[in-house]
Enzyme design. Structure first.
Site, PDB file in Angstrom:
ATOM      1  N   GLU A  73       0.827  -1.221   0.000  1.00 33.65           N
ATOM      2  CA  GLU A  73       0.000   0.000   0.000  1.00 33.65           C
ATOM      3  C   GLU A  73       0.858   1.266   0.000  1.00 33.65           C
ATOM      4  O   GLU A  73       0.426   2.322   0.453  1.00 33.65           O
ATOM      5  CB  GLU A  73      -0.968   0.008   1.184  1.00 33.65           C
ATOM      6  CG  GLU A  73      -2.061  -1.032   1.126  1.00 33.65           C
ATOM      7  CD  GLU A  73      -3.066  -0.856  -0.015  1.00 33.65           C
ATOM      8  OE1 GLU A  73      -2.895   0.047  -0.855  1.00 33.65           O
ATOM      9  OE2 GLU A  73      -4.023  -1.652  -0.058  1.00 33.65           O
ATOM     10  N   HIS A  92      -2.797   1.991   8.505  1.00 32.19           N
ATOM     11  CA  HIS A  92      -3.862   1.326   7.744  1.00 32.19           C
ATOM     12  C   HIS A  92      -4.143  -0.023   8.388  1.00 32.19           C
ATOM     13  O   HIS A  92      -3.215  -0.791   8.637  1.00 32.19           O
ATOM     14  CB  HIS A  92      -3.423   1.142   6.286  1.00 32.19           C
ATOM     15  CG  HIS A  92      -4.286   0.188   5.521  1.00 32.19           C
ATOM     16  ND1 HIS A  92      -5.656   0.317   5.459  1.00 32.19           N
ATOM     17  CD2 HIS A  92      -3.978  -0.928   4.800  1.00 32.19           C
ATOM     18  CE1 HIS A  92      -6.153  -0.681   4.726  1.00 32.19           C
ATOM     19  NE2 HIS A  92      -5.156  -1.454   4.329  1.00 32.19           N
ATOM     20  N   HIS A  94      -7.240  -3.457   8.929  1.00 32.63           N
ATOM     21  CA  HIS A  94      -8.476  -4.155   8.567  1.00 32.63           C
ATOM     22  C   HIS A  94      -9.194  -4.498   9.872  1.00 32.63           C
ATOM     23  O   HIS A  94      -9.672  -5.620  10.047  1.00 32.63           O
ATOM     24  CB  HIS A  94      -8.177  -5.433   7.795  1.00 32.63           C
ATOM     25  CG  HIS A  94      -7.395  -5.215   6.541  1.00 32.63           C
ATOM     26  ND1 HIS A  94      -6.712  -6.232   5.914  1.00 32.63           N
ATOM     27  CD2 HIS A  94      -7.181  -4.107   5.795  1.00 32.63           C
ATOM     28  CE1 HIS A  94      -6.105  -5.750   4.832  1.00 32.63           C
ATOM     29  NE2 HIS A  94      -6.368  -4.455   4.743  1.00 32.63           N
ATOM     30  N   TYR A 113     -18.880  11.594  21.139  1.00 35.13           N
ATOM     31  CA  TYR A 113     -17.990  12.752  20.998  1.00 35.13           C
ATOM     32  C   TYR A 113     -16.594  12.400  20.506  1.00 35.13           C
ATOM     33  O   TYR A 113     -15.943  13.194  19.827  1.00 35.13           O
ATOM     34  CB  TYR A 113     -17.934  13.548  22.319  1.00 35.13           C
ATOM     35  CG  TYR A 113     -16.986  12.989  23.355  1.00 35.13           C
ATOM     36  CD1 TYR A 113     -17.371  11.966  24.216  1.00 35.13           C
ATOM     37  CD2 TYR A 113     -15.691  13.487  23.460  1.00 35.13           C
ATOM     38  CE1 TYR A 113     -16.494  11.455  25.150  1.00 35.13           C
ATOM     39  CE2 TYR A 113     -14.803  12.977  24.394  1.00 35.13           C
ATOM     40  CZ  TYR A 113     -15.210  11.956  25.243  1.00 35.13           C
ATOM     41  OH  TYR A 113     -14.343  11.447  26.159  1.00 35.13           O
ATOM     42  N   HIS A 154     -12.969  -2.892   2.414  1.00 32.60           N
ATOM     43  CA  HIS A 154     -11.546  -3.107   2.658  1.00 32.60           C
ATOM     44  C   HIS A 154     -11.143  -2.873   4.122  1.00 32.60           C
ATOM     45  O   HIS A 154     -10.833  -3.835   4.821  1.00 32.60           O
ATOM     46  CB  HIS A 154     -10.756  -2.189   1.711  1.00 32.60           C
ATOM     47  CG  HIS A 154      -9.268  -2.362   1.770  1.00 32.60           C
ATOM     48  ND1 HIS A 154      -8.435  -2.015   0.736  1.00 32.60           N
ATOM     49  CD2 HIS A 154      -8.448  -2.799   2.759  1.00 32.60           C
ATOM     50  CE1 HIS A 154      -7.182  -2.268   1.067  1.00 32.60           C
ATOM     51  NE2 HIS A 154      -7.166  -2.743   2.298  1.00 32.60           N
ATOM     52  N   TYR A 207      -5.605  17.042  22.382  1.00 32.43           N
ATOM     53  CA  TYR A 207      -5.636  15.629  22.774  1.00 32.43           C
ATOM     54  C   TYR A 207      -4.783  14.828  21.786  1.00 32.43           C
ATOM     55  O   TYR A 207      -4.960  14.946  20.583  1.00 32.43           O
ATOM     56  CB  TYR A 207      -7.087  15.158  22.713  1.00 32.43           C
ATOM     57  CG  TYR A 207      -7.360  13.778  23.242  1.00 32.43           C
ATOM     58  CD1 TYR A 207      -7.620  13.582  24.581  1.00 32.43           C
ATOM     59  CD2 TYR A 207      -7.398  12.689  22.391  1.00 32.43           C
ATOM     60  CE1 TYR A 207      -7.909  12.321  25.067  1.00 32.43           C
ATOM     61  CE2 TYR A 207      -7.677  11.422  22.868  1.00 32.43           C
ATOM     62  CZ  TYR A 207      -7.929  11.249  24.205  1.00 32.43           C
ATOM     63  OH  TYR A 207      -8.210   9.999  24.676  1.00 32.43           O
TER      64      TYR A 207
END
Ligand SMILES: [Zn+2]
Length: 222
Positions: A73, A92, A94, A113, A154, A207
Protein backbone atom coordinates in the site's frame (compact mmCIF):
# COMPACT_ATOMS: atom_id res chain seq x y z
CA UNK A 1 18.28 6.49 7.55
CA UNK A 2 15.42 7.65 9.80
CA UNK A 3 16.52 5.58 12.75
CA UNK A 4 13.95 6.85 15.23
CA UNK A 5 11.15 6.42 12.66
CA UNK A 6 12.24 2.78 12.19
CA UNK A 7 11.95 2.14 15.93
CA UNK A 8 8.57 3.87 16.06
CA UNK A 9 7.25 1.63 13.27
CA UNK A 10 8.39 -1.51 15.10
CA UNK A 11 6.94 -0.24 18.40
CA UNK A 12 3.56 0.78 16.97
CA UNK A 13 3.40 -2.31 14.77
CA UNK A 14 3.49 -4.33 17.99
CA UNK A 15 0.92 -2.06 19.60
CA UNK A 16 -1.39 -2.54 16.60
CA UNK A 17 -1.01 -6.31 16.96
CA UNK A 18 -1.51 -6.30 20.76
CA UNK A 19 -4.60 -4.09 20.46
CA UNK A 20 -6.18 -6.45 17.92
CA UNK A 21 -6.32 -3.75 15.24
CA UNK A 22 -4.20 -5.92 12.94
CA UNK A 23 -3.55 -9.65 12.65
CA UNK A 24 -0.64 -11.51 11.05
CA UNK A 25 0.89 -9.30 8.39
CA UNK A 26 -2.31 -7.33 7.68
CA UNK A 27 -2.32 -3.54 7.68
CA UNK A 28 0.69 -1.25 7.48
CA UNK A 29 2.11 1.96 8.91
CA UNK A 30 4.54 4.74 8.05
CA UNK A 31 6.23 7.90 9.29
CA UNK A 32 7.24 10.88 7.16
CA UNK A 33 10.41 12.81 7.82
CA UNK A 34 11.28 15.61 5.41
CA UNK A 35 11.42 14.30 1.83
CA UNK A 36 11.36 10.68 2.96
CA UNK A 37 8.98 8.19 4.47
CA UNK A 38 9.75 5.08 6.53
CA UNK A 39 7.28 2.28 5.70
CA UNK A 40 6.58 -1.10 7.23
CA UNK A 41 7.89 -3.90 4.98
CA UNK A 42 5.68 -6.24 2.97
CA UNK A 43 4.94 -9.65 4.49
CA UNK A 44 6.80 -9.38 7.83
CA UNK A 45 4.88 -10.25 11.00
CA UNK A 46 4.68 -7.39 13.48
CA UNK A 47 5.98 -9.50 16.33
CA UNK A 48 9.11 -10.37 14.34
CA UNK A 49 9.72 -6.99 12.67
CA UNK A 50 13.07 -5.33 13.36
CA UNK A 51 14.07 -1.69 12.76
CA UNK A 52 16.35 -2.77 9.88
CA UNK A 53 13.34 -4.36 8.12
CA UNK A 54 11.70 -0.93 7.75
CA UNK A 55 12.03 0.55 4.25
CA UNK A 56 12.85 4.21 3.60
CA UNK A 57 11.54 5.67 0.32
CA UNK A 58 11.41 9.11 -1.25
CA UNK A 59 8.11 10.77 -2.11
CA UNK A 60 8.18 9.17 -5.58
CA UNK A 61 8.37 5.73 -3.97
CA UNK A 62 12.02 5.03 -4.81
CA UNK A 63 13.71 2.90 -2.14
CA UNK A 64 16.49 4.92 -0.50
CA UNK A 65 17.39 2.53 2.29
CA UNK A 66 16.20 -0.98 3.08
CA UNK A 67 16.65 -4.55 1.89
CA UNK A 68 13.00 -5.60 1.92
CA UNK A 69 10.05 -4.57 -0.24
CA UNK A 70 7.90 -1.78 1.22
CA UNK A 71 4.23 -2.43 1.98
CA UNK A 72 2.04 -3.06 -1.07
CA UNK A 73 0.00 0.00 0.00
CA UNK A 74 2.96 2.35 -0.56
CA UNK A 75 0.94 4.49 -2.99
CA UNK A 76 -1.79 4.95 -0.34
CA UNK A 77 0.74 6.25 2.20
CA UNK A 78 2.53 8.55 -0.26
CA UNK A 79 -0.72 9.97 -1.67
CA UNK A 80 -1.78 10.96 1.85
CA UNK A 81 1.58 12.64 2.56
CA UNK A 82 1.40 14.55 -0.73
CA UNK A 83 -2.15 15.74 -0.15
CA UNK A 84 -1.71 16.49 3.56
CA UNK A 85 1.39 18.55 4.46
CA UNK A 86 0.09 18.70 8.06
CA UNK A 87 0.51 14.97 8.76
CA UNK A 88 3.58 12.87 9.55
CA UNK A 89 2.17 9.38 10.07
CA UNK A 90 -0.28 6.94 8.45
CA UNK A 91 -1.83 3.75 9.86
CA UNK A 92 -3.86 1.33 7.74
CA UNK A 93 -5.79 -1.57 9.30
CA UNK A 94 -8.48 -4.16 8.57
CA UNK A 95 -9.83 -3.86 12.11
CA UNK A 96 -13.11 -5.81 12.31
CA UNK A 97 -15.74 -3.19 13.14
CA UNK A 98 -14.20 -0.60 10.83
CA UNK A 99 -14.52 -3.30 8.14
CA UNK A 100 -18.19 -3.84 9.07
CA UNK A 101 -18.98 -0.18 8.42
CA UNK A 102 -16.68 -0.04 5.36
CA UNK A 103 -18.41 -3.08 3.83
CA UNK A 104 -21.81 -1.47 4.44
CA UNK A 105 -20.49 1.71 2.79
CA UNK A 106 -21.80 3.57 5.82
CA UNK A 107 -19.99 6.66 7.08
CA UNK A 108 -19.80 7.31 10.83
CA UNK A 109 -21.19 10.66 12.04
CA UNK A 110 -20.25 12.26 15.36
CA UNK A 111 -22.77 10.19 17.34
CA UNK A 112 -20.18 9.79 20.14
CA UNK A 113 -17.99 12.75 21.00
CA UNK A 114 -14.74 10.85 20.40
CA UNK A 115 -15.54 10.54 16.67
CA UNK A 116 -14.64 14.25 16.54
CA UNK A 117 -11.00 13.25 17.12
CA UNK A 118 -11.08 12.05 13.50
CA UNK A 119 -13.08 14.99 12.15
CA UNK A 120 -16.69 15.98 11.45
CA UNK A 121 -17.41 12.42 10.35
CA UNK A 122 -15.54 9.31 9.26
CA UNK A 123 -16.31 9.16 5.53
CA UNK A 124 -16.18 6.15 3.22
CA UNK A 125 -13.82 6.22 0.21
CA UNK A 126 -15.33 4.58 -2.92
CA UNK A 127 -14.04 1.09 -3.61
CA UNK A 128 -10.84 0.52 -5.56
CA UNK A 129 -8.58 -2.56 -5.66
CA UNK A 130 -6.01 -2.80 -2.85
CA UNK A 131 -2.48 -1.64 -3.61
CA UNK A 132 -3.48 0.54 -6.57
CA UNK A 133 -3.03 4.26 -7.30
CA UNK A 134 -6.84 4.35 -7.71
CA UNK A 135 -7.27 3.33 -4.05
CA UNK A 136 -4.67 5.92 -3.03
CA UNK A 137 -6.58 8.66 -4.91
CA UNK A 138 -9.91 7.52 -3.54
CA UNK A 139 -8.66 7.54 0.08
CA UNK A 140 -6.83 10.88 -0.15
CA UNK A 141 -9.77 12.50 -1.92
CA UNK A 142 -12.35 11.22 0.55
CA UNK A 143 -10.41 11.95 3.73
CA UNK A 144 -10.48 15.69 3.08
CA UNK A 145 -9.04 17.50 6.08
CA UNK A 146 -10.14 14.81 8.56
CA UNK A 147 -7.90 12.22 10.17
CA UNK A 148 -9.59 8.96 9.20
CA UNK A 149 -11.42 7.37 6.30
CA UNK A 150 -13.08 3.99 5.80
CA UNK A 151 -12.09 2.17 2.59
CA UNK A 152 -15.15 0.55 1.01
CA UNK A 153 -15.03 -3.27 1.13
CA UNK A 154 -11.55 -3.11 2.66
CA UNK A 155 -10.68 -1.36 5.96
CA UNK A 156 -9.63 2.01 7.31
CA UNK A 157 -6.81 4.55 7.24
CA UNK A 158 -5.91 7.06 9.94
CA UNK A 159 -3.34 9.86 9.91
CA UNK A 160 -1.73 12.11 12.49
CA UNK A 161 0.99 14.54 13.37
CA UNK A 162 2.77 11.58 14.95
CA UNK A 163 2.46 7.81 14.84
CA UNK A 164 1.16 7.99 18.39
CA UNK A 165 -1.75 10.16 17.20
CA UNK A 166 -2.46 8.07 14.08
CA UNK A 167 -2.50 4.94 16.30
CA UNK A 168 -4.86 6.57 18.81
CA UNK A 169 -7.21 7.55 15.98
CA UNK A 170 -7.11 4.01 14.57
CA UNK A 171 -8.18 2.77 18.03
CA UNK A 172 -10.91 5.41 18.20
CA UNK A 173 -12.26 4.53 14.74
CA UNK A 174 -12.52 0.89 15.77
CA UNK A 175 -14.26 1.80 19.05
CA UNK A 176 -16.67 4.15 17.25
CA UNK A 177 -17.41 1.60 14.52
CA UNK A 178 -18.14 -1.07 17.14
CA UNK A 179 -20.48 1.13 19.18
CA UNK A 180 -22.18 2.55 16.08
CA UNK A 181 -22.80 -0.85 14.50
CA UNK A 182 -24.26 -2.20 17.77
CA UNK A 183 -26.32 0.95 18.38
CA UNK A 184 -27.77 0.71 14.85
CA UNK A 185 -29.17 -2.74 15.69
CA UNK A 186 -31.23 -1.21 18.54
CA UNK A 187 -32.28 2.08 17.01
CA UNK A 188 -31.01 5.25 15.38
CA UNK A 189 -28.12 6.75 17.35
CA UNK A 190 -28.47 10.48 18.03
CA UNK A 191 -25.89 12.60 16.23
CA UNK A 192 -24.33 15.65 17.91
CA UNK A 193 -25.26 19.04 16.41
CA UNK A 194 -22.72 20.98 14.32
CA UNK A 195 -22.38 23.53 17.14
CA UNK A 196 -21.66 20.79 19.68
CA UNK A 197 -19.17 19.15 17.30
CA UNK A 198 -17.37 22.54 17.04
CA UNK A 199 -17.20 22.73 20.82
CA UNK A 200 -15.95 19.15 21.18
CA UNK A 201 -13.34 19.60 18.43
CA UNK A 202 -12.05 22.69 20.19
CA UNK A 203 -11.88 20.84 23.51
CA UNK A 204 -10.07 17.90 21.87
CA UNK A 205 -7.57 19.88 19.83
CA UNK A 206 -4.59 19.21 22.08
CA UNK A 207 -5.64 15.63 22.77
CA UNK A 208 -3.07 13.21 21.43
CA UNK A 209 -0.49 15.84 20.59
CA UNK A 210 1.97 14.56 23.17
CA UNK A 211 5.02 13.01 21.58
CA UNK A 212 5.95 9.60 22.85
CA UNK A 213 9.50 8.75 23.72
CA UNK A 214 11.11 7.00 20.77
CA UNK A 215 14.50 5.50 20.17
CA UNK A 216 16.19 2.16 20.52
CA UNK A 217 14.03 -0.40 22.30
CA UNK A 218 15.12 -1.40 25.77
CA UNK A 219 16.42 -4.90 26.40
CA UNK A 220 13.12 -6.12 27.85
CA UNK A 221 11.18 -4.94 24.77
CA UNK A 222 12.83 -7.37 22.39
ZN1 LIG B 1 -5.51 -3.23 3.33
Amino acid sequence: MLESARYEIVLFGRKLLESGLVTGTGGNLSVRSGRFAALSPSGVEYGLMKPEDVVVVDMDGRVEDGRLKPTSEISLHLALYLSRPDISAVVHTHSPYACVMACLGREIPVFHYLVALAGRKIPVAPYACFGTPELARSAAGSMGDGKAVLLANHGMVSVGRSLSEAFRIAETVEFAAMVYSKALTLGEPRVLSDAEVDRVMDALKDYGSSVIQTGPLKEGDR
